[in-house]
Design a protein around this motif. Structure first.
Motif, mmCIF file in Angstrom:
data_model
loop_
_atom_site.group_PDB
_atom_site.id
_atom_site.type_symbol
_atom_site.label_atom_id
_atom_site.label_comp_id
_atom_site.label_asym_id
_atom_site.label_seq_id
_atom_site.Cartn_x
_atom_site.Cartn_y
_atom_site.Cartn_z
ATOM 1 N N ASP A 1 0.835 -1.193 0.000
ATOM 2 C CA ASP A 1 0.000 0.000 0.000
ATOM 3 C C ASP A 1 0.876 1.253 0.000
ATOM 4 N N LYS A 2 1.977 1.177 0.707
ATOM 5 C CA LYS A 2 2.933 2.294 0.707
ATOM 6 C C LYS A 2 3.560 2.426 -0.681
ATOM 7 N N ILE A 3 3.880 1.307 -1.298
ATOM 8 C CA ILE A 3 4.448 1.345 -2.653
ATOM 9 C C ILE A 3 3.450 1.994 -3.607
ATOM 10 N N ARG A 4 2.188 1.604 -3.472
ATOM 11 C CA ARG A 4 1.153 2.174 -4.329
ATOM 12 C C ARG A 4 1.135 3.693 -4.183
ATOM 13 N N GLU A 5 1.214 4.148 -2.937
ATOM 14 C CA GLU A 5 1.177 5.578 -2.667
ATOM 15 C C GLU A 5 2.375 6.286 -3.298
ATOM 16 N N ASN A 6 3.554 5.705 -3.109
ATOM 17 C CA ASN A 6 4.765 6.355 -3.606
ATOM 18 C C ASN A 6 4.871 6.354 -5.124
ATOM 19 N N THR A 7 4.286 5.342 -5.761
ATOM 20 C CA THR A 7 4.457 5.253 -7.213
ATOM 21 C C THR A 7 3.227 5.746 -7.960
ATOM 22 N N ALA A 8 2.314 6.414 -7.231
ATOM 23 C CA ALA A 8 1.074 6.852 -7.882
ATOM 24 C C ALA A 8 1.362 7.769 -9.066
ATOM 25 N N ASP A 9 2.347 8.682 -8.902
ATOM 26 C CA ASP A 9 2.608 9.654 -9.975
ATOM 27 C C ASP A 9 3.943 9.407 -10.647
ATOM 28 N N ILE A 10 4.329 8.152 -10.712
ATOM 29 C CA ILE A 10 5.661 7.824 -11.219
ATOM 30 C C ILE A 10 5.881 8.353 -12.639
ATOM 31 N N LYS A 11 4.795 8.323 -13.431
ATOM 32 C CA LYS A 11 4.996 8.639 -14.851
ATOM 33 C C LYS A 11 5.368 10.097 -15.075
ATOM 34 N N SER A 12 4.977 10.973 -14.134
ATOM 35 C CA SER A 12 5.311 12.381 -14.334
ATOM 36 C C SER A 12 6.518 12.791 -13.495
ATOM 37 N N SER A 13 7.060 11.846 -12.710
ATOM 38 C CA SER A 13 8.189 12.194 -11.845
ATOM 39 C C SER A 13 9.513 11.967 -12.567
ATOM 40 N N THR A 14 10.476 12.842 -12.297
ATOM 41 C CA THR A 14 11.798 12.616 -12.907
ATOM 42 C C THR A 14 12.853 12.484 -11.818
ATOM 43 N N ARG A 15 12.377 12.356 -10.570
ATOM 44 C CA ARG A 15 13.343 12.311 -9.473
ATOM 45 C C ARG A 15 13.948 10.921 -9.297
ATOM 46 N N ARG A 16 13.074 9.899 -9.407
ATOM 47 C CA ARG A 16 13.562 8.539 -9.185
ATOM 48 C C ARG A 16 12.978 7.576 -10.213
ATOM 49 N N THR A 17 13.689 6.497 -10.463
ATOM 50 C CA THR A 17 13.138 5.462 -11.324
ATOM 51 C C THR A 17 12.123 4.662 -10.508
ATOM 52 N N PHE A 18 11.370 3.842 -11.228
ATOM 53 C CA PHE A 18 10.342 3.038 -10.581
ATOM 54 C C PHE A 18 10.940 2.145 -9.494
ATOM 55 N N GLY A 19 12.023 1.471 -9.855
ATOM 56 C CA GLY A 19 12.662 0.556 -8.901
ATOM 57 C C GLY A 19 13.113 1.283 -7.646
ATOM 58 N N GLU A 20 13.666 2.484 -7.821
ATOM 59 C CA GLU A 20 14.140 3.253 -6.665
ATOM 60 C C GLU A 20 12.971 3.683 -5.800
ATOM 61 N N GLU A 21 11.870 4.006 -6.454
ATOM 62 C CA GLU A 21 10.673 4.455 -5.732
ATOM 63 C C GLU A 21 10.121 3.302 -4.881
ATOM 64 N N VAL A 22 10.077 2.106 -5.480
ATOM 65 C CA VAL A 22 9.617 0.925 -4.733
ATOM 66 C C VAL A 22 10.544 0.688 -3.545
ATOM 67 N N ASN A 23 11.839 0.807 -3.804
ATOM 68 C CA ASN A 23 12.821 0.565 -2.757
ATOM 69 C C ASN A 23 12.649 1.558 -1.613
ATOM 70 N N LEU A 24 12.400 2.822 -1.973
ATOM 71 C CA LEU A 24 12.215 3.849 -0.948
ATOM 72 C C LEU A 24 10.987 3.505 -0.090
ATOM 73 N N ALA A 25 9.913 3.069 -0.752
ATOM 74 C CA ALA A 25 8.689 2.730 -0.015
ATOM 75 C C ALA A 25 8.962 1.609 0.986
ATOM 76 N N VAL A 26 9.704 0.589 0.550
ATOM 77 C CA VAL A 26 10.016 -0.525 1.457
ATOM 78 C C VAL A 26 10.848 -0.013 2.623
ATOM 79 N N ASN A 27 11.812 0.859 2.334
ATOM 80 C CA ASN A 27 12.638 1.420 3.396
ATOM 81 C C ASN A 27 11.813 2.256 4.366
ATOM 82 N N GLN A 28 10.862 3.011 3.793
ATOM 83 C CA GLN A 28 10.054 3.866 4.668
ATOM 84 C C GLN A 28 9.141 3.059 5.578
#
Lengths: 330, 589
Positions: free
Chosen positions: A217-244
């Motif tokens: 659910d946290k991953i879903r939240e973090n990657t909701a706007d992945i397509k318009s984000s240029t800060r992190r790749t998808f994999g990094e975003e998933v990783n951040l969610a797991v870390n958080q």
């Protein structure tokens, strides 16, 4: 707990990062080895140690015993029915339990007499029962049906909730890893598989998916706007969610394992065999394995399943380009 | 208190929760006063002790029981036991020839009779019936041998009085259907007439040979009668379906004959057929119509219970097996209680460890967790008592284990929630806003994850047998209790606490100290921190907020890059948050 809160802060901001996704090859390899080991052990090591409910057999209960030495019971069984292997346990205070393979009626009465005199109790304090194998079979058959129905429904439910079937697939793969590894540990440790252990298994089923859903659910939240984000790749975003959510994962595992662990500990020390011990053992293993499987298997698996999507590949390129530009800037 | 909106809402929710608990307590209290309930939960066989019956199935014609028949006997007994309102019973086979029934408590006589009743059922037409409950005819008044009936002709059908010969008549007169009753003739020859009693009424019958064996019964059910207009009346009835074609055809022949007699004289005993189970008549309805399709309904002075019993008997009557009780022993509860004591001790130790851990982790917030757990536990306990009273739910050792296991999952809801609130604090929000936002996001997660638990317990409950059912039930129950507590207690409590000075100012021991959480407060000083983005954030969508949060966070690579740039060019700021708290907040550490 300052240090733990600080640890949480660092995970939250990304200052400290565990590479759950980045080093997934390592985690997947470890998992594959564990799964392989769990499948091979029962195959090579002669399978599981099934309890009397599955094998069928004779069981004697002797109550009001003054001397709770198992050796007395073993001797008595050997005298009453030569060549029979007996498992003698002290199941509670003054009660002994003797389990053997199927005995004929004649052998049963001989063993019963032998036990009565060996433990010095009266005739009515020894009960003999013959356990047919149907109950264990009943329970396990229904458990398998339950497992299949639950997995199907849960897959559907998660696919609807997360709006992507890939999360369901990743979660179910994680679940299967948990089941196989837990079963493997059972086989390797030769713990007895009783109907209570089966109940424990079924509970792990729900715990494992539960744990995965919280993190997803946290991953879903973090990657909701992945397509318009240029800060992190998808994999990094998933990783951040797991870390958080890592602090929550650790806290939850601790809180869930503590009561179960104390049942297991008390059960092993004071109770001997019984419903509680069998159940808590399966849960103890299962909760720990579930927590690991969520962060090391299910989450990286999800990232891996989706990274190949053209849109996400494009997004990853944008991120790389931006970083390259920044590096050049510097 | 600053704002009335959320706080008064929170207070109202807490009041509702209090009301809910009080209603439950009052309901149980009323039950206790009326003697129907008790403050202690009902316990299962392994905890309470109970009854173990060993039944030996006997097949008609003294054949031995095959494995198939034994399994059929097990499943039929299981349905009977479950159907008689005893849960958590275990039914297994023994020695390949006996069925072992273990049930909590002591079964009532009716339950015992239903469980052990022979499944050898058949329908026989009535030839002679007593007018009322009848004992044996006193020896002096019995028909002398010379006057006993001597049938002159061969009987033409099963209802023919010519079946009644001297032997049958003698037996009829000697049989008593009121206490002390004559033992029923359980192995009557199906091709010959028999004498039987109706247990409930004490009526005495002479019945003709079997016309419809039990194996021709397909199914039976009970329900309320529907009147001619299709409206439901308040009369109970039992619907009976016979196997096509043999059962339906035979029943047509029988009802044609009996209905003709019924039309001639509604009170003619020969217009009735008796449903015989184990040598006893369970019901003897008159045939009021010709049944051509094998679908008939039996009406009469049924109560719901008696209709259900008859339907059950008919349903299980299809199996031509009878049971004799080999042993019937009471199981002592000492063993189970020892286990229970240990289990409770373990649960308490575990709970103690959880308390210490959560205080360590969450400081003052830990008390909210503890109180939430206590309330969840109380709700679960009340629910178990109420269900024990209304549904005869019994707590078993497996159920106790289920409750102990659920401690972790219940606490997890609070952990998820608190961690979300902390995340919001780390972003520099004030506590009030952090609680609001954290809740918005935690709520979804909690609902989704609890749905998995509830799904698991529902599935397990419906597919499992014996004590797995009890376990699944407690798991589901605790999940629901947990949801109630998190929504009605934990969240409102936190809302109120957020507005107190101790928490609101992020006291060192509150567990929500922004400084410890590495947040850089937007304004420092006494009083609450309110940042302009709080009000904005509520208006914006969740995802927008999440994206904003993502923009504010950086990976190590970015951070190092920013640091490098800062060294060379001086700080560019680039949305980077300082990882270290600023100087004057350091002294709090």
């Amino acid at each position: 707990m300052k240090s733990f809160a600080t640890f949480g802060n660092e995970l939250y901001t990304g200052e400290r990062t565990f590479q759950f996704v980045g080093k997934r090859k390592i985690w997947f390899s470890i998992t594959a080895v564990a799964v392989l080991f769990s499948i091979l052990v029962p195959l090579l090591g002669g399978g599981f140690n099934f309890g009397i409910e599955f094998r069928g057999g004779s069981q004697f209960t002797i109550s009001n015993v003054s001397n709770t030495s198992p050796a007395i019971g073993e001797k008595a069984v050997a005298a009453g029915a030569p060549g029979t292997v007996a498992v003698v346990t002290n199941i509670a205070g003054k009660t002994m339990q003797v389990q053997t393979d199927r005995l004929s009626d004649d052998q049963t009465s001989k063993v019963k007499k032998a036990l009565t005199s060996a433990y010095g109790v009266t005739n009515d304090q020894v009960t003999s029962t013959f356990v047919g194998p149907t109950w264990g079979q009943d329970v396990s058959r229904q458990a398998i049906i339950g497992f299949v129905v639950f997995v199907l429904l849960a897959t559907l439910m998660m696919a609807l909730y997360f709006r992507t079937w890939r999360m369901s697939v990743a979660a179910i793969i994680g679940l299967l890893v948990v089941m196989v590894v837990t079963a493997g540990i059972y086989a390797a440790s030769e713990f007895e598989v009783t109907p209570s252990a089966i109940i424990g298994f079924l509970t792990i089923l729900s715990y494992s998916l539960y744990d995965t859903v919280v993190v997803f659910d946290k991953i879903r939240e973090n990657t909701a706007d992945i397509k318009s984000s240029t800060r992190r790749t998808f994999g990094e975003e998933v990783n951040l969610a797991v870390n958080q959510t890592l602090v929550r994962s650790i806290n939850t595992m601790m809180v869930a394992v503590l009561p179960v662990g104390s049942i297991l500990f008390i059960g092993a020390l004071l109770l001997g065999a019984g419903t509680l011990r069998d159940l808590s053992l399966a849960l103890f293993i299962g909760i720990i394995v579930s927590t690991f499987s969520t962060v090391f298997v299910a989450a990286p698996m999800y990232a891996w399943l989706r990274e190949k999507e053209p849109e996400l590949v494009k997004q990853a390129k944008k991120v790389q380009a931006k970083r390259a530009a920044q590096t050049v800037d510097a | 208190m600053a704002r009335t909106g959320p706080t008064s809402m929170a207070r109202r929710t807490l009041l509702w929760l209090g009301a809910l608990i009080i209603v439950c307590i009052v309901a149980v209290g009323a039950g206790v006063i009326s003697g129907a309930a008790s403050w202690a939960p009902k316990l299962g066989l392994d905890l309470e002790g109970g009854t173990q019956m060993i039944l030996e199935p006997k097949v008609e014609g003294n054949g031995s029981v095959s494995a198939d028949q034994l399994n059929q006997a097990v499943s039929i007994i299981r349905q009977r036991v479950d159907g008689s309102g005893v849960s958590e019973s275990q039914i297994s086979t023994q020695s390949g020839r006996n069925v072992v029934v273990q049930m909590p408590g002591a079964p009532t006589d009716e339950q015992r009779a239903l469980i052990t009743a022979s499944a050898n059922m058949n329908f026989r037409p009535v030839i002679v019936s007593s007018e009322a409950a009848a004992g044996a005819v006193p020896v002096a008044q019995r028909t002398p041998a010379a006057k006993l009936p001597k049938p002159t002709a061969k009987p033409t059908n099963a209802s023919d009085p010519n079946w009644v010969d001297a032997a049958v008549m003698k037996k009829y007169e000697a049989t008593s259907c009121v206490a002390p009753t004559t033992p029923p003739d359980t192995n009557a020859d199906p091709a010959k007439p028999m004498v039987a009693c109706e247990a409930d009424s004490g009526f005495k019958y002479i019945l003709g040979p079997v016309e419809i064996p039990g194996k021709w019964i397909q199914t039976a059910s009970y329900g309320l009668q529907t009147g001619a207009q299709g409206a439901t009346t308040n009369q109970w009835q039992v619907a009976l379906t016979l196997v096509k074609p043999q059962g339906a055809d035979a029943f047509k022949t029988v009802t044609q004959r009996l209905y003709a007699k019924y039309v001639a004289n509604p009170n003619d005993p020969q217009a009735r057929f008796a449903i015989v189970l184990d040598g006893n008549v369970v019901s003897a309805p008159a045939s009021q119509a010709v049944i051509t399709d094998g679908q008939s309904s039996i009406t009469g002075n049924f109560t719901e219970a008696s209709a259900k019993t008859l339907a059950d008997q008919l349903k299980f009557g299809a199996l031509p097996i009878s049971f004799t009780i080999q042993s019937d022993e009471q199981i002592s509860a000492t063993l189970g209680l020892q286990q229970l004591e240990m289990g409770l001790l373990a649960g308490l130790i575990g709970l103690g460890l959880v308390v210490i851990y959560s205080l360590f982790q969450y400081r003052a917030l830990g008390f909210v967790t503890i109180l939430s757990l206590v309330i969840a536990g109380g709700l679960t306990y009340l629910a178990i008592i109420l269900l024990g009273w209304s549904e005869n739910y019994r707590l078993s050792l497996a159920g106790v284990a289920g409750i102990i296991v659920s401690i972790g999952q219940t606490a997890d809801s609070f952990i998820v929630y608190f961690e979300r609130v902390r995340d919001e604090l780390r972003d520099g929000r004030g506590l009030v806003a952090a609680v609001d936002n954290g809740w918005m996001r935690a709520k979804r997660t909690i609902l989704a994850s609890k749905a998995v638990n509830i799904l698991a317990s529902v599935v397990l409950y419906f597919v499992s047998v014996g004590n797995v059912k009890g376990f699944a039930f407690t798991l589901g129950l605790t999940a629901v209790a947990d949801l109630i507590v998190v929504f009605m207690f934990t969240h409102p409590t936190l809302l109120l606490l957020a507005r107190t000075r101790f928490f609101g100012e992020g006291h060192h021991f509150s567990g929500l100290d922004p400084v410890q959480l590495g947040a850089v407060p937007l304004y420092r000083g006494a009083g609450r921190f309110r940042s302009p983005e709080d009000t904005l954030a509520v208006a914006k969508g969740k995802n927008a907020r999440a994206a904003g949060e993502a923009e504010r966070r950086q990976t190590i690579a970015e951070r190092r890059l920013a640091a490098k740039e800062a060294e060379m060019v001086g700080s560019r700021g680039a949305g980077a948050k300082k990882s270290e708290p600023s100087d004057d907040s350091k002294e709090a550490k």
